[in-house]
Scaffold this motif. Structure first.
Motif, short mmCIF file in Angstrom:
data_model
loop_
_atom_site.label_atom_id
_atom_site.label_comp_id
_atom_site.label_asym_id
_atom_site.label_seq_id
_atom_site.Cartn_x
_atom_site.Cartn_y
_atom_site.Cartn_z
N ASP A 58 -4.79 -6.35 -18.32
CA ASP A 58 -4.10 -6.15 -17.04
C ASP A 58 -2.60 -6.38 -17.14
O ASP A 58 -1.82 -5.83 -16.35
CB ASP A 58 -4.68 -7.09 -15.98
CG ASP A 58 -6.14 -6.78 -15.69
OD1 ASP A 58 -6.43 -5.65 -15.26
OD2 ASP A 58 -7.00 -7.67 -15.91
N LEU A 59 -2.19 -7.21 -18.12
CA LEU A 59 -0.77 -7.53 -18.29
C LEU A 59 -0.57 -8.06 -19.70
O LEU A 59 -1.48 -8.70 -20.25
CB LEU A 59 -0.33 -8.56 -17.24
CG LEU A 59 1.14 -8.98 -17.22
CD1 LEU A 59 1.63 -9.13 -15.76
CD2 LEU A 59 1.36 -10.31 -17.96
N LEU A 110 0.38 -9.22 -10.76
CA LEU A 110 -1.08 -9.20 -10.74
C LEU A 110 -1.63 -9.20 -9.32
O LEU A 110 -2.68 -8.59 -9.05
CB LEU A 110 -1.63 -10.39 -11.52
CG LEU A 110 -1.38 -10.37 -13.03
CD1 LEU A 110 -1.77 -11.70 -13.66
CD2 LEU A 110 -2.13 -9.23 -13.70
N ASN A 111 -0.93 -9.86 -8.41
CA ASN A 111 -1.37 -9.89 -7.02
C ASN A 111 -0.98 -8.63 -6.25
O ASN A 111 -1.29 -8.50 -5.06
CB ASN A 111 -0.79 -11.12 -6.30
CG ASN A 111 -1.55 -12.39 -6.63
OD1 ASN A 111 -2.72 -12.35 -7.05
ND2 ASN A 111 -0.92 -13.53 -6.45
N VAL A 150 -7.89 -16.30 -15.04
CA VAL A 150 -7.30 -15.51 -16.13
C VAL A 150 -8.07 -15.72 -17.42
O VAL A 150 -8.47 -16.83 -17.75
CB VAL A 150 -5.82 -15.90 -16.35
CG1 VAL A 150 -5.23 -15.10 -17.51
CG2 VAL A 150 -5.00 -15.67 -15.09
N VAL A 170 -11.86 -12.28 -8.96
CA VAL A 170 -11.36 -11.36 -9.98
C VAL A 170 -10.76 -12.16 -11.13
O VAL A 170 -9.98 -13.09 -10.91
CB VAL A 170 -10.28 -10.42 -9.39
CG1 VAL A 170 -9.67 -9.54 -10.49
CG2 VAL A 170 -10.87 -9.57 -8.28
N THR A 171 -11.14 -11.84 -12.35
CA THR A 171 -10.56 -12.47 -13.53
C THR A 171 -9.66 -11.46 -14.23
O THR A 171 -10.10 -10.39 -14.63
CB THR A 171 -11.66 -12.95 -14.51
OG1 THR A 171 -12.46 -13.95 -13.86
CG2 THR A 171 -11.04 -13.54 -15.77
N PHE A 172 -8.38 -11.80 -14.35
CA PHE A 172 -7.41 -10.90 -14.98
C PHE A 172 -7.42 -11.11 -16.49
O PHE A 172 -7.50 -12.24 -16.98
CB PHE A 172 -6.01 -11.17 -14.44
CG PHE A 172 -5.85 -10.86 -12.97
CD1 PHE A 172 -5.73 -9.56 -12.53
CD2 PHE A 172 -5.83 -11.89 -12.03
CE1 PHE A 172 -5.58 -9.27 -11.18
CE2 PHE A 172 -5.68 -11.62 -10.69
CZ PHE A 172 -5.56 -10.30 -10.26
N LYS A 173 -7.31 -10.01 -17.21
CA LYS A 173 -7.21 -10.07 -18.68
C LYS A 173 -5.74 -9.98 -19.07
O LYS A 173 -5.06 -9.01 -18.75
CB LYS A 173 -7.99 -8.91 -19.32
CG LYS A 173 -9.48 -8.96 -19.10
CD LYS A 173 -10.19 -7.89 -19.93
CE LYS A 173 -9.76 -6.48 -19.52
NZ LYS A 173 -10.49 -5.44 -20.29
N ILE A 174 -5.26 -10.99 -19.78
CA ILE A 174 -3.86 -11.01 -20.22
C ILE A 174 -3.80 -11.11 -21.73
O ILE A 174 -4.39 -12.00 -22.34
CB ILE A 174 -3.09 -12.19 -19.59
CG1 ILE A 174 -2.97 -11.98 -18.08
CG2 ILE A 174 -1.71 -12.33 -20.21
CD1 ILE A 174 -2.19 -13.06 -17.37
N LEU A 201 -4.88 -18.29 -10.04
CA LEU A 201 -5.46 -17.06 -10.58
C LEU A 201 -6.49 -17.39 -11.65
O LEU A 201 -6.32 -18.33 -12.43
CB LEU A 201 -4.38 -16.16 -11.18
CG LEU A 201 -3.74 -15.13 -10.24
CD1 LEU A 201 -3.04 -15.82 -9.08
CD2 LEU A 201 -2.77 -14.23 -11.00
#
Length: 340
Positions: free
Chosen positions: A106-107, A294-295, A79, A46-50, A77
């Protein structure tokens, strides 16, 4: 009798045929059993968008952002960052925040009071983690440090003892001094710090003179207007003034006025002394908070706003010489002295 035996024989042959067919039809099941023993394919990472934003780019804020990124990297992570600087223009703050919301990040990591206010006005759902905010309570970001908002928490950059220790240092080493301070009155962060300085100076021998600016371009002009009236310059973590640090240092050097600054990065930029906190560590702790969110380990409302670690007196010996400060041998014992 023979006819009956013939029928029985025919039935037996048919039963055997059916049994054989049943055995054949079950044969393909063996590979399924073998497959069941094999490892399942690895889940896709999973790649989080910040969305990351700050009001301006200068050493202290940049260090905090670097610390934030390092914390997420250390946590392993994946990101994708969308970094946006408002370039000192508060009108850009709201546009940036709204774009983050539209892009469904995501954040949001906010790196200044103004940027944090902009993000909080734009969303009450996307998690916001801030750094480099001096007084989140006065700014209306949170109710209290132990009462973060539903979608916001972070780390402040102003230690509770910073102002008191700074004023005490000036009182002990420049007794009776007139202190000049320059702030951007449009920054809530700066107003809060100014009021804190005024309160700390009550009952001391010090006098405060202030000037207000609305951009870093006029910091030098404001400093020169104070130069003939003040004995010491005091610079807070006001983002506008920090952006104009070079100009302020130039005036301090030209007029032999010691410049007390609000962060170690400004000390390295030519300030004389500070009770400093490490902005990289502030950003790193904010990053650790973001990892928890995020987790799915915690939500922002479960993470108290934190203060930085204890303060350290830092003195730039070269700046002291350039600003006409007579060296006090005691500083070698109580301060961390740098030569920059």
């Amino acid at each position: 009798m023979k006819k009956w035996m013939k029928l029985v024989g025919t039935a037996a042959v048919g039963l055997m045929a059916l049994t054989a067919c049943g055995q054949q039809s079950s044969a393909p099941a063996e590979p399924e059993e073998n497959n069941a023993g094999e490892e399942a394919p690895a889940e896709e990472e999973v790649t989080f968008k910040i969305g990351a934003t700050q009001i301006v780019e200068h050493p202290s804020l940049d260090a905090a952002y670097e610390g934030f990124q390092k914390a997420l990297e250390d946590a392993g992570l994946s990101v994708s960052y969308d970094f946006q600087s408002a370039q000192g223009d508060q009108n850009n703050v709201h546009t940036i925040a709204n774009n983050f919301v539209a892009n469904n990040v995501d954040l949001i990591f906010t790196n200044s009071t103004v940027s944090t206010l902009g993000a909080l006005n734009a969303t009450n759902e996307i998690p916001i983690v801030f750094a480099s905010v001096s007084d989140p309570v006065s700014a209306g970001l949170v109710t209290a440090l132990d009462e973060p908002g539903e979608n916001i928490t972070g780390v402040i950059d102003l230690h509770p003892e910073f102002t008191e220790k700074t004023v005490q240092f000036i009182e002990e080493n420049f007794e009776g001094a007139t202190v000049g301070i320059i702030i951007d009155s449009g920054e809530q962060n700066s107003i809060a710090q100014l009021e804190s300085v005024k309160a700390a100076m009550e009952g001391t021998s010090l006098t405060l003179v202030e000037r207000s600016v609305d951009s870093s371009a006029v910091v030098a002009e404001a400093a020169r207007s104070l130069a003939d009236r003040v004995d010491v310059f005091l610079m807070t973590t006001d983002n506008t003034v920090v952006q104009g640090l070079g100009a302020l240092v130039g005036v301090a050097n030209d007029y032999d006025i010691p410049l007390i600054v609000g962060d170690p990065e400004s000390l390295e930029g030519g300030g004389f002394a500070t009770y400093g906190v490490d902005f990289f560590s502030i950003g790193y702790r904010a990053g650790e908070m973001a990892v928890q969110i995020l987790n799915g380990e915690k939500v922002p409302s479960e993470i108290n706003v934190e203060i930085p670690p204890e303060l350290t007196l830092l003195i730039n010996k070269q700046a002291a010489e350039e600003q006409g400060v007579e060296w006090n041998d005691q500083w070698d014992e109580i301060a961390e002295v740098i030569n920059n």
